[in-house]
Design a protein around this motif. Structure first.
Motif, PDB file in Angstrom:
ATOM      1  N   LEU A 151      55.828  45.145 100.070  1.00 16.55           N
ATOM      2  CA  LEU A 151      54.997  44.148  99.404  1.00 16.55           C
ATOM      3  C   LEU A 151      53.700  44.772  98.913  1.00 16.55           C
ATOM      4  CD1 LEU A 151      54.551  41.227  98.585  1.00 16.55           C
ATOM      5  CD2 LEU A 151      53.661  40.775 100.875  1.00 16.55           C
ATOM      6  N   GLU A 152      53.112  45.651  99.714  1.00 11.35           N
ATOM      7  CA  GLU A 152      51.885  46.325  99.294  1.00 11.35           C
ATOM      8  C   GLU A 152      52.112  47.160  98.045  1.00 11.35           C
ATOM      9  OE1 GLU A 152      49.441  46.894 103.493  1.00 11.35           O
ATOM     10  OE2 GLU A 152      50.875  48.436 102.876  1.00 11.35           O
ATOM     11  N   LYS A 153      53.256  47.858  97.969  1.00 15.01           N
ATOM     12  CA  LYS A 153      53.562  48.666  96.787  1.00 15.01           C
ATOM     13  C   LYS A 153      53.767  47.771  95.566  1.00 15.01           C
ATOM     14  CE  LYS A 153      53.731  53.010  98.285  1.00 15.01           C
ATOM     15  NZ  LYS A 153      53.019  54.146  97.658  1.00 15.01           N
ATOM     16  N   MET A 154      54.372  46.599  95.753  1.00 10.68           N
ATOM     17  CA  MET A 154      54.575  45.674  94.640  1.00 10.68           C
ATOM     18  C   MET A 154      53.242  45.153  94.110  1.00 10.68           C
ATOM     19  SD  MET A 154      57.783  43.581  96.256  1.00 10.68           S
ATOM     20  CE  MET A 154      57.900  42.357  94.948  1.00 10.68           C
ATOM     21  N   VAL A 155      52.357  44.813  95.029  1.00 12.03           N
ATOM     22  CA  VAL A 155      51.044  44.300  94.623  1.00 12.03           C
ATOM     23  C   VAL A 155      50.165  45.433  94.098  1.00 12.03           C
ATOM     24  CG1 VAL A 155      48.921  43.226  95.464  1.00 12.03           C
ATOM     25  CG2 VAL A 155      51.150  42.371  96.224  1.00 12.03           C
ATOM     26  N   GLY A 156      50.196  46.592  94.779  1.00  9.05           N
ATOM     27  CA  GLY A 156      49.341  47.720  94.410  1.00  9.05           C
ATOM     28  C   GLY A 156      48.131  47.860  95.304  1.00  9.05           C
TER      29      GLY A 156
ATOM     30  N   ALA B 111      64.679  39.412  99.750  1.00  5.61           N
ATOM     31  CA  ALA B 111      64.693  40.757  99.187  1.00  5.61           C
ATOM     32  C   ALA B 111      63.955  41.742 100.097  1.00  5.61           C
ATOM     33  CB  ALA B 111      64.064  40.754  97.798  1.00  5.61           C
ATOM     34  N   LEU B 112      62.850  41.293 100.707  1.00  6.03           N
ATOM     35  CA  LEU B 112      62.116  42.183 101.606  1.00  6.03           C
ATOM     36  C   LEU B 112      62.901  42.459 102.882  1.00  6.03           C
ATOM     37  CD1 LEU B 112      58.471  40.778 101.267  1.00  6.03           C
ATOM     38  CD2 LEU B 112      59.426  42.814 100.195  1.00  6.03           C
ATOM     39  N   ASP B 113      63.663  41.471 103.347  1.00  9.58           N
ATOM     40  CA  ASP B 113      64.511  41.691 104.531  1.00  9.58           C
ATOM     41  C   ASP B 113      65.554  42.760 104.264  1.00  9.58           C
ATOM     42  OD1 ASP B 113      63.309  40.034 106.317  1.00  9.58           O
ATOM     43  OD2 ASP B 113      64.585  38.300 105.892  1.00  9.58           O
ATOM     44  N   GLY B 114      66.181  42.664 103.054  1.00  7.55           N
ATOM     45  CA  GLY B 114      67.177  43.663 102.677  1.00  7.55           C
ATOM     46  C   GLY B 114      68.419  43.606 103.543  1.00  7.55           C
TER      47      GLY B 114
ATOM     48  N   VAL C 259      61.774  58.771  96.611  1.00  9.29           N
ATOM     49  CA  VAL C 259      61.909  57.528  95.865  1.00  9.29           C
ATOM     50  C   VAL C 259      62.620  56.494  96.736  1.00  9.29           C
ATOM     51  CG1 VAL C 259      62.893  56.407  93.835  1.00  9.29           C
ATOM     52  CG2 VAL C 259      61.993  58.735  93.653  1.00  9.29           C
ATOM     53  N   GLU C 260      61.953  55.375  96.964  1.00  6.83           N
ATOM     54  CA  GLU C 260      62.544  54.266  97.705  1.00  6.83           C
ATOM     55  C   GLU C 260      62.936  53.178  96.710  1.00  6.83           C
ATOM     56  OE1 GLU C 260      63.194  54.356 100.796  1.00  6.83           O
ATOM     57  OE2 GLU C 260      61.973  56.020 101.534  1.00  6.83           O
ATOM     58  N   ARG C 261      63.994  52.420  97.033  1.00  9.61           N
ATOM     59  CA  ARG C 261      64.513  51.391  96.133  1.00  9.61           C
ATOM     60  C   ARG C 261      64.695  50.078  96.878  1.00  9.61           C
ATOM     61  NH1 ARG C 261      66.676  56.181  94.555  1.00  9.61           N
ATOM     62  NH2 ARG C 261      66.734  56.632  92.307  1.00  9.61           N
ATOM     63  N   VAL C 262      64.341  48.977  96.215  1.00 11.34           N
ATOM     64  CA  VAL C 262      64.542  47.639  96.757  1.00 11.34           C
ATOM     65  C   VAL C 262      65.203  46.802  95.670  1.00 11.34           C
ATOM     66  CG1 VAL C 262      63.458  45.619  97.798  1.00 11.34           C
ATOM     67  CG2 VAL C 262      62.448  47.887  98.135  1.00 11.34           C
ATOM     68  N   GLU C 263      66.314  46.161  95.998  1.00 13.80           N
ATOM     69  CA  GLU C 263      67.046  45.356  95.027  1.00 13.80           C
ATOM     70  C   GLU C 263      66.552  43.910  95.059  1.00 13.80           C
ATOM     71  OE1 GLU C 263      69.249  46.407  92.877  1.00 13.80           O
ATOM     72  OE2 GLU C 263      69.236  48.481  93.587  1.00 13.80           O
TER      73      GLU C 263
ATOM     74  N   PRO D  93      67.686  43.106 109.489  1.00 13.52           N
ATOM     75  CA  PRO D  93      66.609  43.123 108.485  1.00 13.52           C
ATOM     76  C   PRO D  93      65.683  44.313 108.671  1.00 13.52           C
ATOM     77  CG  PRO D  93      66.827  40.966 109.530  1.00 13.52           C
ATOM     78  CD  PRO D  93      67.652  41.915 110.342  1.00 13.52           C
ATOM     79  N   ARG D  94      64.932  44.607 107.617  1.00 14.14           N
ATOM     80  CA  ARG D  94      63.959  45.688 107.698  1.00 14.14           C
ATOM     81  C   ARG D  94      62.887  45.355 108.728  1.00 14.14           C
ATOM     82  NH1 ARG D  94      64.469  45.292 101.900  1.00 14.14           N
ATOM     83  NH2 ARG D  94      65.437  47.155 101.022  1.00 14.14           N
ATOM     84  N   PRO D  95      62.330  46.354 109.342  1.00 11.62           N
ATOM     85  CA  PRO D  95      61.214  46.118 110.261  1.00 11.62           C
ATOM     86  C   PRO D  95      60.029  45.499 109.519  1.00 11.62           C
ATOM     87  CG  PRO D  95      62.095  48.333 110.520  1.00 11.62           C
ATOM     88  CD  PRO D  95      62.733  47.768 109.300  1.00 11.62           C
TER      89      PRO D  95
END
Length: 746
Positions: free
Chosen positions: A154-159, A135-138, A289-293, A144-146
């Motif tokens: 990942l930082e945004k998911m964790v906080g 999912a992080l690769d996208g 707004v950024e989105r990750v599936e 893949p994402r850099p």
């Protein structure tokens, strides 16, 4: 009996090397003659990582610094003023036998086995790193994402940052990486509401936030190696109350709206997806707004779990004193509360009567007592039998007075009938207001509530679905009931109008525009609780006053009054002033919304979590109402008795109170002389009328209760519509949260 054994030590072994003492220990536990059978054994390790800034932190398989927000010594200390991290906690948050931050006092006599003990929550959580990596690769154009973008997601998911720093950077004057709150606008903007750390600790200044002492460790191969092998975290946390600390946080993570975000936006790491339900993680970056599936598979999966009690070393050393040889064991003594509920101090009795696991036993003891105890008690005289409770409610002010309610209402939403005794001169002039409310029939309320429910359900967004997939809509029952009751209050009383009062639930220390039903709920706790704590008094008065001021300001605009407000104005015509009308409108809203919402949420929680009977009740309604539309008669036939059966067990409120009247007519306002009416206790008797849930005797009683709720039929009509229309809207699937359902339309 399940026994949990931990062996913890510091070593210099390679990260992938199992400690040589582990296999022999497991073998010894299973040796013949121990009486033990090993159900699970797991070698674990805490990994350490040095970050670019030179800091060293524990990390898990995700590589993110962990353990930064922990209660720290001295355990009994308090956080310094001006600090936000709040790492000093009351001793009773972690150890049994001490005062807690929730207001519980230490027991008068320590329990030898429990004192200095704690509870341990253990959960084996498998982490599917391949799913997270994918999912992080996208699917970004060109590959893949850099790495930097993956890290930021990942930082945004964790906080937090990978190295544990706050996402907004260090605040001015911050002492360490946990010295921040989300009341700070920069911190709030940078950290998503549904990030892991914000769901588990909202940091919004509320009076109490549960804390746990986490001591988890990773299992499986070291991070970044042998990716095809299972790995994860053995979550372990200590707390003094699993239900009030760990389980509260778990409900927040599952979607319980700790931070105010819609519950469909679950914790991005620990969410439990439904089959076919993809998840879109949204976050702000640079105002965009950024989105990750994410796939319809969990990133973290519960393998097994255990609740354990951890006695102190002293209790372990004296464990033999708590055993009784089988041959000489005496017959078990009948259950009884730990002390006479009328003899304990106020905090002791509060701890019994306001604890759902203890209150039934305490009230049973009260019902079986002869009732001759004097009234001068720390918590007051307790009345628990149905005949006693109804006699107090039918009293015309000669033995029991409601003037205490009047004083509290005058200090919050404004005085009205509820705080007046029958002989009060002004009561006769206001009695016609009750007749206006009683004129709303159950069916009329049902019809109005049906429209409000339809409007609220239309506002809940469906989850994204692929073509051909079934549409699923998360229904947060708190938000749902907030919306329905706000809509009905506007239709009947004129507020919330969006200017003087807005729709919305309860917010601690709401300093903005008053909210309906939120401010009313807070004021209700102050008015109806026999002995409210100081924080409840302060907040209840302030939020109630904001409601009263909003009603008065709205009336000053000379609005077109809706039916009930117009009827109340006409009923008060001979003696009314605008101020008197404002008092009565605010008072009626106070009596209506918290009671209906409280009973609705308790019924649904019971059916969803405690009984697991939601489907059974829904099928009963569908059998009675097979067509598309739901009629009042169908809802009443299928649900009314079921609702009352559940409300009798846990009514809202569970207790009311009165002030005794002396022989000379003086109202005795001393709190120690207060008379507490056990509504829930009285309803355990089969002969008690269902209507006692609303402080009334059964319809047609020769001597009615003096202050029974005039909106009883109105409330039942609304409850029938709220539950019935939800059941008719589609298939309802429970989730891990008692206030969140997934609706699949029919």
């Amino acid at each position: 009996v399940h026994v949990l054994v931990q062996l913890r030590r510091v070593d210099e072994l390679d990260q992938n090397e199992m400690h040589p003492e582990f296999p022999p220990l497991v073998a010894a536990l299973e040796a013949t003659g121990t009486g033990l059978r090993v159900l699970a054994a797991e070698p674990t390790r805490s990994y350490r990582r040095t970050f670019p800034d030179g800091s060293v932190h524990s990390v898990g398989h995700m590589g993110v610094a962990d353990g930064l927000s922990q209660p720290k010594p001295p355990i009994a200390g308090k956080p310094d003023s001006g600090k936000h991290h709040r790492d000093g906690v009351a001793a009773g948050e972690l150890l049994l036998g001490y005062p807690t931050a929730r207001g519980d006092h230490a027991p008068a006599v320590p329990e030898p086995l429990l004192h200095d003990g704690s509870f341990l929550v253990v959960r084996k959580l498998r982490q599917w790193m391949d799913r997270l990596d994918s999912a992080l690769d996208g699917q970004e154009p060109g590959g893949p994402r850099p790495a930097a973008q993956r890290t930021r997601i990942l930082e945004k998911m964790v906080g937090r940052g990978i190295d544990g720093t706050p996402l907004h950077g260090s605040s001015a004057g911050a002492q360490h990486a946990n010295d921040f709150s989300f009341q700070d606008q920069a911190a709030s903007d940078a950290c998503p509401f549904h990030s892991h750390i914000r769901r588990s600790n909202p940091r919004d200044g509320r009076s109490y936030t549960p804390r746990i002492l986490r001591r988890g460790m990773s299992y499986g191969p070291a991070p970044g190696t042998a990716m095809d092998q299972p790995r994860g975290v053995m979550f372990m946390a200590y707390c003094a109350s699993i239900s009030e600390q760990f389980e509260t946080m778990q409900r927040w993570i599952a979607g319980g709206n700790s931070s105010g975000v819609g519950s469909a936006q679950g914790d991005p790491l620990l969410r439990v997806p439904l089959e076919g339900e993809k998840y879109t993680f949204r976050y702000l970056e640079g105002g965009k707004v950024e989105r990750v599936e994410f796939p319809d598979q969990p990133l973290v999966q519960l393998e097994w779990g255990l609740y354990a009690f951890v006695p102190s070393l002293a209790a372990l050393q004296g464990l033999a004193q708590f055993t009784v040889p089988r041959a000489s064991a005496a017959a078990p003594a009948p259950a009884s509360p730990p002390f006479d509920p009328e003899e304990g101090d106020r905090e002791q009795v509060r701890g019994l009567l306001e604890d759902r696991d203890k209150s039934a036993l305490a009230w049973q003891w009260v019902r079986e007592k002869d009732g001759s105890a004097p009234q001068d008690r720390a918590y007051g005289k307790l009345l628990g039998r149905a005949d006693e409770v109804l006699a107090a409610m039918k009293d015309g002010g000669t033995r029991y007075s409601v003037k205490g309610y009047g004083a509290r209402k005058a200090a919050s939403v404004g005085p009205n009938l509820l705080g007046m005794d029958p002989q009060d001169a002004s009561r006769a002039a206001e009695l016609p207001v009750n007749q206006v409310i009683e004129g709303v029939t159950e069916q009329a309320a049902f019809d109005a509530a049906q429209k409000a429910v339809a409007a609220v359900l239309a506002r809940f967004p469906a989850l994204p679905a692929a073509p051909g997939d079934i549409t699923r809509t998360p229904i947060d029952l708190v938000n749902f009931s907030d919306g329905v009751l706000a809509g009905l209050c506007k239709a009947w009383f004129g507020l919330p109008d969006g200017t003087h009062m807005v729709p919305g639930g309860r917010l601690p220390r709401n300093a903005g525009t008053p909210r309906c039903p939120g401010n009313l709920t807070t004021a209700s706790r102050y008015v109806f609780t026999p002995h409210p704590r100081d924080a409840v008094v302060t907040e209840g008065q302030a939020q109630g006053q904001k409601v009263r001021a909003a009603v008065a300001a709205w009336l000053a605009t000379d609005p077109v009054l809706p039916p009930l407000a117009a009827g109340m104005k006409a009923a008060l015509a001979t003696t009314s002033s605008e101020a008197r009308l404002a008092d009565n409108i605010a008072g009626m809203m106070l009596g209506f919304t918290p009671t209906v919402q409280g009973n609705f949420l308790r019924v649904m929680e019971t059916w969803i979590r405690e009984e697991g009977s939601l489907w059974e009740h829904q099928q009963a309604l569908l059998a009675e109402s097979p067509g598309q539309a739901l009629s009042f008669e169908q809802a009443r036939a299928a649900l009314r008795a079921r609702l009352f059966a559940t409300m009798r067990a846990r009514p809202v409120p569970e207790m009311l109170w009165r002030s005794p009247v002396a022989a000379d007519g003086t109202v005795l306002a001393d709190a120690s002389k207060r008379v507490v009416l056990g509504i829930a206790s009285a309803l355990t008797e089969p002969g008690a009328p269902d209507e006692l849930v609303f402080g009334r005797d059964r319809d047609g009683a020769a001597v009615p209760t003096v202050h029974g709720c005039p909106g009883y039929h109105m409330a039942m009509g609304v409850l029938l519509a709220m539950v019935g229309c939800l059941f008719k809207a589609g298939t309802l699937r429970p989730t891990g949260s008692p206030v969140l359902l997934i609706l699949t339309p029919n």
